[in-house]
Design a protein around this motif. Sequence first.
Motif, PDB file in Angstrom:
ATOM      1  N   ALA A  39       1.327  26.987  31.418  1.00 52.68           N
ATOM      2  CA  ALA A  39       0.392  25.952  31.902  1.00 52.68           C
ATOM      3  C   ALA A  39      -1.017  26.238  31.370  1.00 52.68           C
ATOM      4  N   ALA A  40      -1.423  27.499  31.408  1.00 57.68           N
ATOM      5  CA  ALA A  40      -2.764  27.871  30.923  1.00 57.68           C
ATOM      6  C   ALA A  40      -2.860  27.609  29.423  1.00 57.68           C
ATOM      7  N   ASN A  41      -1.801  27.923  28.716  1.00 63.32           N
ATOM      8  CA  ASN A  41      -1.760  27.700  27.270  1.00 63.32           C
ATOM      9  C   ASN A  41      -1.905  26.210  26.953  1.00 63.32           C
ATOM     10  N   ALA A  89      -5.041  25.182  36.146  1.00 60.80           N
ATOM     11  CA  ALA A  89      -4.884  24.712  34.764  1.00 60.80           C
ATOM     12  C   ALA A  89      -4.671  23.193  34.758  1.00 60.80           C
ATOM     13  N   LEU A  90      -3.859  22.717  35.694  1.00 56.81           N
ATOM     14  CA  LEU A  90      -3.587  21.283  35.769  1.00 56.81           C
ATOM     15  C   LEU A  90      -4.839  20.510  36.187  1.00 56.81           C
ATOM     16  N   CYS A 138       7.509  32.032  37.912  1.00 55.62           N
ATOM     17  CA  CYS A 138       6.151  31.519  38.158  1.00 55.62           C
ATOM     18  C   CYS A 138       5.140  32.113  37.178  1.00 55.62           C
ATOM     19  N   SER A 139       5.300  33.389  36.820  1.00 51.98           N
ATOM     20  CA  SER A 139       4.306  33.979  35.917  1.00 51.98           C
ATOM     21  C   SER A 139       4.426  33.373  34.520  1.00 51.98           C
ATOM     22  N   GLU A 140       5.643  33.104  34.074  1.00 53.60           N
ATOM     23  CA  GLU A 140       5.815  32.477  32.751  1.00 53.60           C
ATOM     24  C   GLU A 140       5.348  31.016  32.792  1.00 53.60           C
ATOM     25  N   MET A 141       5.630  30.381  33.902  1.00 48.52           N
ATOM     26  CA  MET A 141       5.189  28.991  34.083  1.00 48.52           C
ATOM     27  C   MET A 141       3.655  28.929  34.044  1.00 48.52           C
ATOM     28  N   ALA A 142       2.991  29.886  34.709  1.00 48.12           N
ATOM     29  CA  ALA A 142       1.518  29.897  34.743  1.00 48.12           C
ATOM     30  C   ALA A 142       0.945  30.142  33.349  1.00 48.12           C
ATOM     31  N   LEU A 157      -7.852  31.602  32.335  1.00 46.15           N
ATOM     32  CA  LEU A 157      -6.554  31.451  33.013  1.00 46.15           C
ATOM     33  C   LEU A 157      -5.444  32.056  32.162  1.00 46.15           C
ATOM     34  N   LEU A 158      -5.533  31.829  30.853  1.00 45.09           N
ATOM     35  CA  LEU A 158      -4.493  32.372  29.971  1.00 45.09           C
ATOM     36  C   LEU A 158      -4.546  33.899  29.963  1.00 45.09           C
ATOM     37  N   ARG A 159      -5.767  34.444  29.808  1.00 44.53           N
ATOM     38  CA  ARG A 159      -5.897  35.914  29.769  1.00 44.53           C
ATOM     39  C   ARG A 159      -5.414  36.526  31.080  1.00 44.53           C
ATOM     40  N   ASP A 160      -5.819  35.886  32.196  1.00 45.27           N
ATOM     41  CA  ASP A 160      -5.440  36.428  33.513  1.00 45.27           C
ATOM     42  C   ASP A 160      -3.935  36.345  33.749  1.00 45.27           C
ATOM     43  N   SER A 161      -3.341  35.215  33.336  1.00 42.49           N
ATOM     44  CA  SER A 161      -1.926  34.990  33.675  1.00 42.49           C
ATOM     45  C   SER A 161      -1.002  35.949  32.936  1.00 42.49           C
ATOM     46  N   LYS A 162      -1.450  36.452  31.785  1.00 42.71           N
ATOM     47  CA  LYS A 162      -0.580  37.344  31.007  1.00 42.71           C
ATOM     48  C   LYS A 162      -0.152  38.557  31.827  1.00 42.71           C
ATOM     49  N   LEU A 163      -1.093  39.080  32.603  1.00 41.56           N
ATOM     50  CA  LEU A 163      -0.768  40.287  33.382  1.00 41.56           C
ATOM     51  C   LEU A 163       0.334  40.022  34.412  1.00 41.56           C
ATOM     52  N   ASN A 164       0.407  38.768  34.884  1.00 41.44           N
ATOM     53  CA  ASN A 164       1.428  38.458  35.894  1.00 41.44           C
ATOM     54  C   ASN A 164       2.848  38.629  35.351  1.00 41.44           C
ATOM     55  N   THR A 165       2.982  38.563  34.012  1.00 36.30           N
ATOM     56  CA  THR A 165       4.317  38.766  33.426  1.00 36.30           C
ATOM     57  C   THR A 165       4.614  40.254  33.227  1.00 36.30           C
TER      58      THR A 165
END
Length: 378
Positions: free
Chosen positions: A329-331, A256-257, A322-326, A351-359
Motif C-alpha cells: 500500500a505504501a509503495n 497510505a490510502l 498485514c505487513s506485506e499488505m502495508a 510509510l514505505l520505509r517504516d513498513s519494511k520493518l514490519n516484515t
Amino acid sequence: MEFSLTDEQRQLQQLARDFTRREIIPIASEYDQKEEMPWQVVEKAFEVGLLNVGIPDHAGGLGLGMLDECLIGEELAYGCMGIFTILMASELGITPLLVGATEEQQKRFLTPLTEKPGLAAFALSEPNNGSDAAAMHTTAVLDGDEWVINGTKMWISNGGAAELTVVFATTDRQGGHRASVALVVPKDAPGFSANKIKHKMGQRASLTSELVFENVRVPRDNQLGGLGDGFKIAMKTLDKTRIPVAAGSVGIARRALDESVKYARAREAFGKPIADFQAIQFKLAEMAMGIETGRLIYQKAAWLVDQGQPHGFESAIAKAYCSEMAFNAANEAIQVHGGYGYVGEYPVEKLLRDSKLNTIYEGTNEIQRVVISRALLR
Ligand code: COS
C-alpha cells in the motif's frame, strides 16, 4: 458472530485516534529525521491511559485485552509506526510476565510502570542469532541465589531506555531450548549497558539498541517460570504480540490510502484530477481491499487471544499478511504521488520505509510461513 466493537472499545479507539492527531502526527517527521525517541509522547500516553495497557488489574494496570491493544495500535501507527513501536514494544516487554510470571512477580515488576511513565523491553535476538531463537549465546549461570548474565542482545526496541528488560539466556549452550531461561533485568543493573543503533531505514523515532551484559547479577526470583521455560515463554509471547504488529500495519495502509485519496483528488493531469483515471482508482481499491481483509484477520486473531483460544496460526497469518499488505500500500501510495511521493514533503515515503520493518521484526515473514506451514502439516 458479532463484528461491532463495544462502546468502551469505540471510546478507546477514539481516544487513541485523537491522541495520534494531537500528539503524534505533528511531530512524526521531525523525530524521524532526528532519529530520536520523543519521550514526551510516552509521558502523554501514560497520562491519558495508552501506555502499558496490558498490565493486569491486580498489578495496578488497566488489564486491557488484545483486541483493545490492537485498536490502539492501529491508530498510533496511522500517525507514526516508529512511535507505535515505542509503545507496543513496551507491551511486548511486559507480555512474558503475563505469560510466565507469578502474581507476586507481576506486582513487583509491573506495578511501578503504572505509577509513572516507563517502558519495558524484550531481549531475545542476538548479533549472530535471530530466527533460530533457541540457539542463543547469552549465558546465565547460577551463583548462589543469583543469576549471572553474560552476552550481547541485538535489535532491541526501547533497549537501554526501559525500566525492565526480559532477557532470554541459556544455562547450557549445548542444551537447546530446554536450557533456556527468562530473566528480568532492571535498567540500573551493574554491568548492563546499551548502544543505540543509528541510520535505520525507517521507524527512526523508535530507539533500537544493542544490549551488553557483563557479569550482570539478578536475584534468582527474577526468573520467570521454571528452568528451561525461557524459549516457550518467548514463543508464547510472540504468538500474542505479532497481532499488534498486524494492527499497526493496517494503520500504515490506512494512512497510505487516505494520503493517496487526498492527493489524487487535488492533483490534475490531462485536464482533470488524477482520481478520475482508472489506473489510480484501482490502486485505491486495491489498498482498501487489503485494509479490510487485514483488519478482519488481526481482529480475529486478537479475539482468539481474548477468548483464551489457540491463536499462533492466525497470529502468524495476520502478521505476515498485514505487513506485506502495508508495504504494498505504501509503495502504491508513492506511485500515486509520482515524484512528490519520493521526497519527504509528503508522508508516503516514510510509510514505505517504516513498513519494511514490519516484515522483519517479531519474527521475519519467512518464520511466520514456517509457523503457518508447520501447523498445516502437523
Ligand atoms: N508456543 C508454545 N510452545 C512452543 C511454541 C509456541 N508458539 N513454538 C514452539 N514451542 C515449543 C515446542 O512445542 C517445543 O517444545 P517440546 O520440545 O517440549 O516439544 C519447543 O518449543 C521447541 O519448538 P521447535 O522445535 O518448534 O523450535 P524451533 O527451534 O524449531 O523454532 C521457530 C521454532 C523457528 C518458530 C522459532 O525459533 C521462532 O519463532 N523464531 C523466530 C524468533 C523471533 O520471532 N524473533 C524475533 C524476536 S522479537 S523482535
